[in-house]
Scaffold this motif. Sequence first.
Motif, short mmCIF file in Angstrom:
data_model
loop_
_atom_site.label_atom_id
_atom_site.label_comp_id
_atom_site.label_asym_id
_atom_site.label_seq_id
_atom_site.Cartn_x
_atom_site.Cartn_y
_atom_site.Cartn_z
N ILE A 1 40.77 37.45 46.76
CA ILE A 1 41.16 35.85 46.21
C ILE A 1 41.00 34.62 47.19
O ILE A 1 40.55 33.75 46.71
CB ILE A 1 42.51 35.96 45.81
CG1 ILE A 1 43.17 37.12 44.75
CG2 ILE A 1 42.90 34.59 44.76
CD1 ILE A 1 44.51 37.38 44.34
N ILE A 2 41.37 35.03 48.30
CA ILE A 2 40.98 34.05 49.25
C ILE A 2 39.70 33.75 49.51
O ILE A 2 39.15 32.47 49.57
CB ILE A 2 41.70 34.68 50.62
CG1 ILE A 2 43.23 34.38 50.57
CG2 ILE A 2 41.12 33.62 51.89
CD1 ILE A 2 44.04 34.98 51.78
N LYS A 3 39.01 35.05 49.47
CA LYS A 3 37.55 34.64 49.39
C LYS A 3 36.86 33.88 48.62
O LYS A 3 35.93 32.79 48.70
CB LYS A 3 36.76 36.08 49.74
CG LYS A 3 36.33 36.30 51.15
CD LYS A 3 35.72 37.89 51.28
CE LYS A 3 34.45 37.90 50.59
NZ LYS A 3 33.80 39.20 50.90
N THR A 4 37.18 34.13 47.14
CA THR A 4 36.87 33.28 46.22
C THR A 4 37.01 31.94 46.50
O THR A 4 36.39 31.05 46.14
CB THR A 4 37.45 33.91 44.80
OG1 THR A 4 37.34 35.31 44.72
CG2 THR A 4 36.82 33.07 43.76
N ARG A 7 48.34 35.25 42.45
CA ARG A 7 48.86 36.59 41.76
C ARG A 7 49.98 36.37 41.13
O ARG A 7 50.36 37.00 40.10
CB ARG A 7 48.84 37.65 43.18
CG ARG A 7 47.83 38.13 43.72
CD ARG A 7 47.99 39.30 44.40
NE ARG A 7 49.10 39.40 45.21
CZ ARG A 7 49.68 40.60 45.71
NH1 ARG A 7 49.06 41.59 45.31
NH2 ARG A 7 50.69 40.60 46.36
N ALA A 8 50.84 35.74 41.71
CA ALA A 8 52.13 35.45 41.21
C ALA A 8 52.06 34.85 39.79
O ALA A 8 52.71 35.22 38.76
CB ALA A 8 53.12 34.64 42.11
N PHE A 11 39.56 24.75 39.43
CA PHE A 11 38.91 25.92 40.18
C PHE A 11 40.03 27.17 39.77
O PHE A 11 39.50 28.12 40.08
CB PHE A 11 38.83 25.80 41.54
CG PHE A 11 40.17 25.57 42.17
CD1 PHE A 11 41.07 24.62 42.29
CD2 PHE A 11 40.58 26.98 42.95
CE1 PHE A 11 42.20 24.71 42.95
CE2 PHE A 11 41.60 26.96 43.73
CZ PHE A 11 42.49 25.88 43.80
N ILE A 12 40.96 26.85 39.29
CA ILE A 12 42.32 27.93 39.31
C ILE A 12 41.81 29.28 38.68
O ILE A 12 42.09 30.34 38.91
CB ILE A 12 43.47 27.40 38.80
CG1 ILE A 12 44.79 28.30 39.28
CG2 ILE A 12 43.53 26.95 37.26
CD1 ILE A 12 46.10 27.59 39.22
N ASN A 13 41.00 28.93 37.43
CA ASN A 13 40.59 30.28 36.58
C ASN A 13 39.51 31.17 37.22
O ASN A 13 39.49 32.26 37.07
CB ASN A 13 40.09 29.71 35.05
CG ASN A 13 41.14 29.77 34.16
OD1 ASN A 13 42.11 30.81 34.49
ND2 ASN A 13 41.43 28.98 33.18
N GLN A 14 38.99 30.56 38.02
CA GLN A 14 37.83 31.42 38.80
C GLN A 14 38.59 32.18 39.97
O GLN A 14 38.33 33.48 40.16
CB GLN A 14 36.93 30.45 39.73
CG GLN A 14 35.80 30.03 39.02
CD GLN A 14 35.12 28.80 39.65
OE1 GLN A 14 35.32 27.61 39.75
NE2 GLN A 14 33.95 29.28 40.65
N VAL A 15 39.70 31.55 40.61
CA VAL A 15 40.60 32.62 41.55
C VAL A 15 41.34 33.57 40.63
O VAL A 15 41.52 34.67 41.07
CB VAL A 15 41.40 31.61 42.37
CG1 VAL A 15 40.56 31.18 43.79
CG2 VAL A 15 41.87 30.49 42.08
N ALA A 16 41.97 33.21 39.59
CA ALA A 16 42.64 33.86 38.84
C ALA A 16 42.06 35.05 38.27
O ALA A 16 42.35 36.25 38.30
CB ALA A 16 43.27 33.27 37.52
N THR A 60 39.59 36.94 39.85
CA THR A 60 39.32 37.68 41.08
C THR A 60 40.88 38.40 41.04
O THR A 60 40.81 39.52 41.14
CB THR A 60 39.21 37.00 42.35
OG1 THR A 60 38.16 36.08 42.23
CG2 THR A 60 38.96 37.98 43.46
N ALA A 61 41.84 37.66 40.83
CA ALA A 61 43.08 38.18 40.85
C ALA A 61 43.42 39.36 39.73
O ALA A 61 44.11 40.50 39.98
CB ALA A 61 44.26 37.17 40.64
N MET A 62 42.83 38.86 38.45
CA MET A 62 43.06 39.87 37.46
C MET A 62 42.19 41.12 37.71
O MET A 62 42.40 42.24 37.56
CB MET A 62 42.25 39.34 36.16
CG MET A 62 43.47 38.35 35.60
SD MET A 62 42.73 37.64 34.20
CE MET A 62 43.46 36.31 33.74
N GLN A 63 40.82 40.99 38.44
CA GLN A 63 39.96 42.18 38.56
C GLN A 63 40.86 43.32 39.72
O GLN A 63 40.76 44.29 39.40
CB GLN A 63 38.81 41.66 39.29
CG GLN A 63 37.82 41.33 38.22
CD GLN A 63 36.69 40.51 39.00
OE1 GLN A 63 36.21 40.48 40.17
NE2 GLN A 63 35.98 39.64 38.07
#
Length: 876
Positions: free
Chosen positions: A252-255, A283-284, A324-329, A331-334
């Motif tokens: 997630i950090i990388k994204t 994640r939370a 940008f939040i949905n792009q990181v979300a 990754t969190a979902m994956q």
Amino acid sequence: MSFQPQYMSGREIREQFLQFFEKRGHQRLPSASLVPEDPTVLLTIAGMLPFKPIFLGQKERDYPRATTSQKCIRTNDIENVGRTARHHTFFEMLGNFSFGDYFKKEAIAWGWELMTQVYGLPPERLIVSVYKDDDDAFDIWHQDIGIAKHRIQRMGEDDNFWKSGPTGPCGPCSEIYYDFHPEKGDTNIDLEDDSRFIELFNLVFMQYNRDSDGNLTPLQNKNIDTGMGLERMAQVLQSVPNNYETDLIFPIIKTAAEIAGIDYSQSDDKTKVSLKVIGDHVRAVVHTIADGVSASNIGRGYVVRRLIRRVVRHGRLVGIDGAFINQVAETAMQLSEAVYPNVRDRESFIKAELEREETQFLKTLERGEKLLAEILEAKPKQISGEDAFTLYDTYGFPLELTQEIAEENGIGVDVAAFEAEMEKQRERARAAHETIDLTVQGSLDKLAEHIHATAFLGYTDVQSTAKIEALLVDGKIVESAEAGSEVQVVLDRTPFYAESGGQIGDRGYLSGDNVVVRIDDVKKENDIFVHFGRVERGTLNSGEAIAAKIDRACRRRAQANHSATHLLQAALKQIIDDGVSQAGSLVAFDRLRFDFNCPRALTPDEVQQVEDLVNTWIAEAHSAQVAEMPLEDAKAKGAVAMFGEKYADVVRVIDFPGVSMELCGGTHVHNTAEIGAFKIISESGISSGVRRIEAVSGPAVLDYLNLRDRVVKDLCDRFKVKPEEVSDRITSLQEELKATQKELNAVKAELAVAKSDSLVSEAESVGEFKVLVANLGTADAKSLQTAAERLQQKLGEAAVVLGAIPSVGKVSLVAAFSKGVNQKGLQAGKFIGGIAKLCGGGGGGRPNLAQAGGRDASKLPEALEAAKQQLADGLK
Ligand code: SER
């Protein structure tokens, strides 16, 4: 001493843990929802929480041993997230639990075996702690496991006595720590030194209940509750410097870093902290929203909002400008979908919710930027603590951001005052938290010790004989109650439904030899049903046998509304989105209410389609099939469960085949045709992301239509028109009213102006000026202004102040000042603003002409008097 752990992925660590305990007779259970059943906490904070009622002896255990990987959220240390190596909001806690089965000996032996054999940690890297006077645990570690005495630390109440909250189950604990630097030797072991040690596994010997006075009473059983932070174990076994760089979070950090166009490894510490915050919080929020929570300003909704805002803020700090939040979300979902499939099932909802919150907050940030620009325009010596706090709290500006911008402008920020404001807010938060904790146990708990669960007969029977198990008046147990007493009655069995699952309790009567009790409501706690009512006639005695009979008409109405609620949910899923889920409901006798998660309002057309579909299903006469089955089977069949709701292992399923299948304990019609009809009364938003539909069904539809019909008939009578002509009639009346109002205004203005001409003679002389202050009755603001301007022109060097009450409770004021008056230092704008304040209002304008308004008409004479006085003083 050099040792390199064998790499293990986060998934593997979780799986190995669960398998280890499964092999030792533990039932593997899925993680409970982050939204707990326990009312003392907002969110699930530990693996033990779902088992609290079992530890307390309030619920039967289904298995003697269990093991879970539990989703948890803790927000008490949110400021430390990203700053230390191991603070989280969201984390997974692996645990093994014994409900009155094994105790210390096995828990310790297995904990040790797991650490050393499964995770391959060498004994010389592990240190253990025990509660200061827990000699049993000390001896087990020393004698059975063979740990040297000096490597077993005795610790105090704060560290080694675990409690789930101010009250509730608790007990001494023993912890296993990992030593990153064994080369530092055995003589100076300080487990608080987190640059050297990390606590990996906490074994709690859960054996007491703590009451609100702090007294400990032994629990019926001795239990085990353990907790191992998955992320911490991953840090150790993946040889990374902190939890965030593990495979559970780092992608997630990388994204986020990629979006910002930066490289994590090359970043400075500050940037790394921001990226870690993003990794943790995303994640939370993904998991909390997946469990049915929407962002809002209260309770857990506020936790979600706060976390999302922090993600956005930290995104800006690392240089991300837009959304940008949905792009990181993603990754969190994956990362979590394989273990927690509900994040994918709820994907469209999660993403809509995140997008809406992020967009809203980005706008807020922009407004904050404007506010900051205004503050800077006034060229202050520094930005005050209060301003910095408002920027932080209301507009989401981190202190560092305000500081940076202040620095660019060559000034600083009053950090001490800012911190003081922060502390005040923390205190407010603490106070709020304490009130939550006080809501814990209902008074009915006391009864639970003496009385058995009430047998509920109401799914099939509307009346039965029953014995009075307990009789209460004013909450106290009594032997008998006379006619006229308000009573609470507990029966051994009952046909009365007790309020639950949104459906209200039944009404009816209890009757015996010469006694009649009217029942208005029924509630239950721990499966004990309490009937609330009034003795109408005779004397009611504890222990006596009576007949209990419900009001069938009320019950039929509740059944129709409850089944209609199920059909409504099914229709919303079909017409709006399959992701629509229940957020709450009320099933009363006269109406129903259904709250659901949905990020937008429904269109009138959609509301109509939903209503039509429910009525189609009613007309199609679908029979209900009611069955009890294991929870897993019900879910596999596709039965709808409410997010965040905890269900028993055996559940009741209400199935209208092909239409709706839901887990539900309520009472229902046997066939949808019994519902008769369904009508939606309103659709509205109750908080962000949560909509509410209010509707009626069954006989209540007729009640509703009759009421509406009376309104229409009344209008027809009054307007002397047919129902279909009412609307046109109102439109023409509105137009007429508008035209009349316009004419009236013109006349008023003329009148005021005419009247004002006669006022010239009332002007008084003050020095070389004329001063005129007058009340123009009900003139409107526009007439007032025309009059004031004319008067001032006629009077030459003059100050004119006029007031009026154009409509009830409204004050209008105007001031017209000539140049000479301005030169005396009196500005119309400022002046009239001050006068308006006296009437509970404000306003202002140019130096020569200004208008203001107020809300307290009774103060107008006083205000005009003050104006006169001030002008007399100012123009002398
Ligand atoms: N309840 C204990 C904790 O949270 C052990 O699971 O640390």
